[in-house]
Write a protein that holds these residues in place. Sequence first.
Motif, PDB file in Angstrom:
ATOM      1  N   ALA A  27      74.884  36.569  56.472  1.00  0.00           N
ATOM      2  CA  ALA A  27      74.124  36.347  57.713  1.00  0.00           C
ATOM      3  C   ALA A  27      73.132  35.209  57.540  1.00  0.00           C
ATOM      4  O   ALA A  27      72.851  34.466  58.495  1.00  0.00           O
ATOM      5  N   GLY A  28      72.598  35.051  56.332  1.00  0.00           N
ATOM      6  CA  GLY A  28      71.649  33.972  56.076  1.00  0.00           C
ATOM      7  C   GLY A  28      72.299  32.609  56.241  1.00  0.00           C
ATOM      8  O   GLY A  28      71.704  31.681  56.807  1.00  0.00           O
ATOM      9  N   ASN A  29      73.518  32.483  55.759  1.00  0.00           N
ATOM     10  CA  ASN A  29      74.245  31.218  55.911  1.00  0.00           C
ATOM     11  C   ASN A  29      74.531  30.934  57.382  1.00  0.00           C
ATOM     12  O   ASN A  29      74.465  29.781  57.838  1.00  0.00           O
ATOM     13  N   ALA A  30      74.859  31.996  58.129  1.00  0.00           N
ATOM     14  CA  ALA A  30      75.108  31.827  59.569  1.00  0.00           C
ATOM     15  C   ALA A  30      73.837  31.380  60.275  1.00  0.00           C
ATOM     16  O   ALA A  30      73.877  30.530  61.180  1.00  0.00           O
ATOM     17  N   ARG A  31      72.691  31.955  59.883  1.00  0.00           N
ATOM     18  CA  ARG A  31      71.404  31.560  60.484  1.00  0.00           C
ATOM     19  C   ARG A  31      71.115  30.085  60.231  1.00  0.00           C
ATOM     20  O   ARG A  31      70.747  29.343  61.152  1.00  0.00           O
ATOM     21  N   LYS A  32      71.300  29.640  58.988  1.00  0.00           N
ATOM     22  CA  LYS A  32      71.008  28.247  58.623  1.00  0.00           C
ATOM     23  C   LYS A  32      71.926  27.287  59.367  1.00  0.00           C
ATOM     24  O   LYS A  32      71.489  26.218  59.826  1.00  0.00           O
ATOM     25  N   GLU A  33      73.195  27.656  59.499  1.00  0.00           N
ATOM     26  CA  GLU A  33      74.146  26.808  60.226  1.00  0.00           C
ATOM     27  C   GLU A  33      73.766  26.714  61.701  1.00  0.00           C
ATOM     28  O   GLU A  33      73.818  25.628  62.300  1.00  0.00           O
ATOM     29  N   LEU A  34      73.364  27.835  62.295  1.00  0.00           N
ATOM     30  CA  LEU A  34      72.961  27.841  63.702  1.00  0.00           C
ATOM     31  C   LEU A  34      71.713  26.997  63.907  1.00  0.00           C
ATOM     32  O   LEU A  34      71.612  26.230  64.883  1.00  0.00           O
ATOM     33  N   GLU A  35      70.745  27.134  63.012  1.00  0.00           N
ATOM     34  CA  GLU A  35      69.511  26.357  63.119  1.00  0.00           C
ATOM     35  C   GLU A  35      69.789  24.867  62.985  1.00  0.00           C
ATOM     36  O   GLU A  35      69.164  24.036  63.666  1.00  0.00           O
ATOM     37  N   GLN A  36      70.752  24.520  62.130  1.00  0.00           N
ATOM     38  CA  GLN A  36      71.111  23.114  61.958  1.00  0.00           C
ATOM     39  C   GLN A  36      71.762  22.560  63.220  1.00  0.00           C
ATOM     40  O   GLN A  36      71.526  21.414  63.608  1.00  0.00           O
ATOM     41  N   GLN A  37      72.573  23.404  63.873  1.00  0.00           N
ATOM     42  CA  GLN A  37      73.281  22.967  65.070  1.00  0.00           C
ATOM     43  C   GLN A  37      72.363  22.872  66.286  1.00  0.00           C
ATOM     44  O   GLN A  37      72.561  22.020  67.167  1.00  0.00           O
ATOM     45  N   THR A  38      71.360  23.740  66.365  1.00  0.00           N
ATOM     46  CA  THR A  38      70.492  23.791  67.558  1.00  0.00           C
ATOM     47  C   THR A  38      69.145  23.105  67.356  1.00  0.00           C
ATOM     48  O   THR A  38      68.474  22.747  68.325  1.00  0.00           O
ATOM     49  N   GLY A  39      68.735  22.969  66.096  1.00  0.00           N
ATOM     50  CA  GLY A  39      67.423  22.382  65.827  1.00  0.00           C
ATOM     51  C   GLY A  39      66.286  23.351  66.116  1.00  0.00           C
ATOM     52  O   GLY A  39      65.124  22.946  66.192  1.00  0.00           O
ATOM     53  N   LYS A  40      66.628  24.637  66.272  1.00  0.00           N
ATOM     54  CA  LYS A  40      65.616  25.648  66.578  1.00  0.00           C
ATOM     55  C   LYS A  40      65.639  26.764  65.535  1.00  0.00           C
ATOM     56  O   LYS A  40      66.689  27.115  65.009  1.00  0.00           O
ATOM     57  N   LYS A  41      64.462  27.324  65.277  1.00  0.00           N
ATOM     58  CA  LYS A  41      64.349  28.437  64.357  1.00  0.00           C
ATOM     59  C   LYS A  41      64.879  29.717  65.017  1.00  0.00           C
ATOM     60  O   LYS A  41      64.595  29.982  66.192  1.00  0.00           O
ATOM     61  N   VAL A  42      65.627  30.500  64.291  1.00  0.00           N
ATOM     62  CA  VAL A  42      66.144  31.766  64.802  1.00  0.00           C
ATOM     63  C   VAL A  42      65.069  32.845  64.733  1.00  0.00           C
ATOM     64  O   VAL A  42      64.845  33.594  65.685  1.00  0.00           O
ATOM     65  N   VAL A  43      64.396  32.927  63.599  1.00  0.00           N
ATOM     66  CA  VAL A  43      63.351  33.927  63.395  1.00  0.00           C
ATOM     67  C   VAL A  43      62.053  33.405  64.005  1.00  0.00           C
ATOM     68  O   VAL A  43      61.486  32.414  63.536  1.00  0.00           O
ATOM     69  N   THR A  44      61.585  34.077  65.052  1.00  0.00           N
ATOM     70  CA  THR A  44      60.414  33.607  65.779  1.00  0.00           C
ATOM     71  C   THR A  44      59.352  34.701  65.888  1.00  0.00           C
ATOM     72  O   THR A  44      59.582  35.842  65.508  1.00  0.00           O
ATOM     73  N   ASN A  45      58.200  34.313  66.448  1.00  0.00           N
ATOM     74  CA  ASN A  45      57.107  35.283  66.634  1.00  0.00           C
ATOM     75  C   ASN A  45      57.223  36.042  67.946  1.00  0.00           C
ATOM     76  O   ASN A  45      56.357  36.848  68.281  1.00  0.00           O
ATOM     77  N   LEU A  46      58.290  35.811  68.697  1.00  0.00           N
ATOM     78  CA  LEU A  46      58.475  36.506  69.972  1.00  0.00           C
ATOM     79  C   LEU A  46      58.636  38.001  69.730  1.00  0.00           C
ATOM     80  O   LEU A  46      59.432  38.430  68.903  1.00  0.00           O
ATOM     81  N   ASN A  47      57.842  38.815  70.446  1.00  0.00           N
ATOM     82  CA  ASN A  47      57.992  40.262  70.356  1.00  0.00           C
ATOM     83  C   ASN A  47      58.193  40.841  71.746  1.00  0.00           C
ATOM     84  O   ASN A  47      58.067  40.136  72.750  1.00  0.00           O
ATOM     85  N   ALA A  48      58.522  42.116  71.806  1.00  0.00           N
ATOM     86  CA  ALA A  48      58.860  42.754  73.076  1.00  0.00           C
ATOM     87  C   ALA A  48      57.701  42.708  74.062  1.00  0.00           C
ATOM     88  O   ALA A  48      57.885  42.483  75.252  1.00  0.00           O
ATOM     89  N   LYS A  49      56.487  42.917  73.574  1.00  0.00           N
ATOM     90  CA  LYS A  49      55.328  42.968  74.453  1.00  0.00           C
ATOM     91  C   LYS A  49      55.126  41.652  75.181  1.00  0.00           C
ATOM     92  O   LYS A  49      54.992  41.610  76.403  1.00  0.00           O
ATOM     93  N   THR A  50      55.120  40.544  74.433  1.00  0.00           N
ATOM     94  CA  THR A  50      54.905  39.242  75.067  1.00  0.00           C
ATOM     95  C   THR A  50      56.088  38.857  75.948  1.00  0.00           C
ATOM     96  O   THR A  50      55.917  38.273  77.012  1.00  0.00           O
ATOM     97  N   PHE A  51      57.299  39.213  75.492  1.00  0.00           N
ATOM     98  CA  PHE A  51      58.485  38.901  76.276  1.00  0.00           C
ATOM     99  C   PHE A  51      58.464  39.607  77.616  1.00  0.00           C
ATOM    100  O   PHE A  51      58.722  39.013  78.665  1.00  0.00           O
ATOM    101  N   LEU A  52      58.145  40.902  77.596  1.00  0.00           N
ATOM    102  CA  LEU A  52      58.137  41.681  78.833  1.00  0.00           C
ATOM    103  C   LEU A  52      56.989  41.276  79.750  1.00  0.00           C
ATOM    104  O   LEU A  52      57.114  41.290  80.967  1.00  0.00           O
ATOM    105  N   GLU A  53      55.854  40.888  79.158  1.00  0.00           N
ATOM    106  CA  GLU A  53      54.728  40.413  79.968  1.00  0.00           C
ATOM    107  C   GLU A  53      55.082  39.108  80.664  1.00  0.00           C
ATOM    108  O   GLU A  53      54.773  38.910  81.840  1.00  0.00           O
ATOM    109  N   ASP A  54      55.750  38.205  79.933  1.00  0.00           N
ATOM    110  CA  ASP A  54      56.171  36.937  80.531  1.00  0.00           C
ATOM    111  C   ASP A  54      57.209  37.176  81.618  1.00  0.00           C
ATOM    112  O   ASP A  54      57.223  36.480  82.651  1.00  0.00           O
ATOM    113  N   LYS A  55      58.051  38.168  81.403  1.00  0.00           N
ATOM    114  CA  LYS A  55      59.079  38.507  82.380  1.00  0.00           C
ATOM    115  C   LYS A  55      58.458  38.997  83.678  1.00  0.00           C
ATOM    116  O   LYS A  55      58.889  38.635  84.777  1.00  0.00           O
TER     117      LYS A  55
END
Length: 277
Positions: free
Chosen positions: A245-273
């Motif tokens: 899974a780690g290799n898949a994460r690194k490949e995805l991050e390389q393809q998108t230029g974005k970090k997969v592991v983020t500080n987004l949590n349910a509370k902030t996500f639902l509040e923004d929603k």
Amino acid sequence: MQSPNEIKLFEEKKVRTLWSEDKEEWYFSVIDIIESLTESSIPKRYWSDLKKKLLKEGSQLYEKIVQLKFKASDGKRYATDCLETQDVFRLIQSIPSPKAEPFKLWLAQVANERLNEMQDPELTIDRALEQYLNLGYSENWINQRLKSIEIRKELTDEWKRLGLKEGQQFASLTDIITKTWSGKTTKEYKTLKGLKKENLRDNMTNTELILNMLAEASTKDISQAVNPKNFTESATVAKRGGTIAGNARKELEQQTGKKVVTNLNAKTFLEDKKKLL
């Protein structure tokens, strides 16, 4: 192993409960039961007097009391006297109350619901689905989360088959898997998301959940293939599963230029929603 505390309602009175997966039995807070049956303004004193009476009478019920930690109104967890379902029935016989019979029926219903869920896992999934929907999660995320529960169960069943110990060994292996695929220990991951006692998986994005499932499913499949003999060998397997899974994460991050592991949590996500509604 014990499941998280749950609140059950008897005639709008809260009764704190805890399900023991090891014993496959409910535990109920005695104080809550007494308050429900007697409506005493000081249920702790009522229980203290009743305990003395039971001890004096040599009642076996006194020996059945166990202390488990429940969350109080201040958010902290305190040890409280609890009894198993069958012992609660005995307790009720010692408490004169017009609500005794309705409470017995309610108690039987609570126990029966859990037994039904054990025989039909879909009932458990349906209940979890309803809870997540009520919290505001999307159906797509919920489907991923429910699948992750299934995969996690398959992994822990594999660890049990190998004779590994629940608790510290399970936690250590989980930490290895998490660290290997995400680059962070479970504690570091929760810190990034601003979590304390909250469940990490309940605060993952869809992509995070998918990669975590890939890591755990891979670990289970590799374990079944190589059949590790001890904890050390299982730790090696956990790292191999996490690496996939780690290799898949690194490949995805390389393809998108974005970090997969983020500080987004349910509370902030639902509040923004909610702000968008």
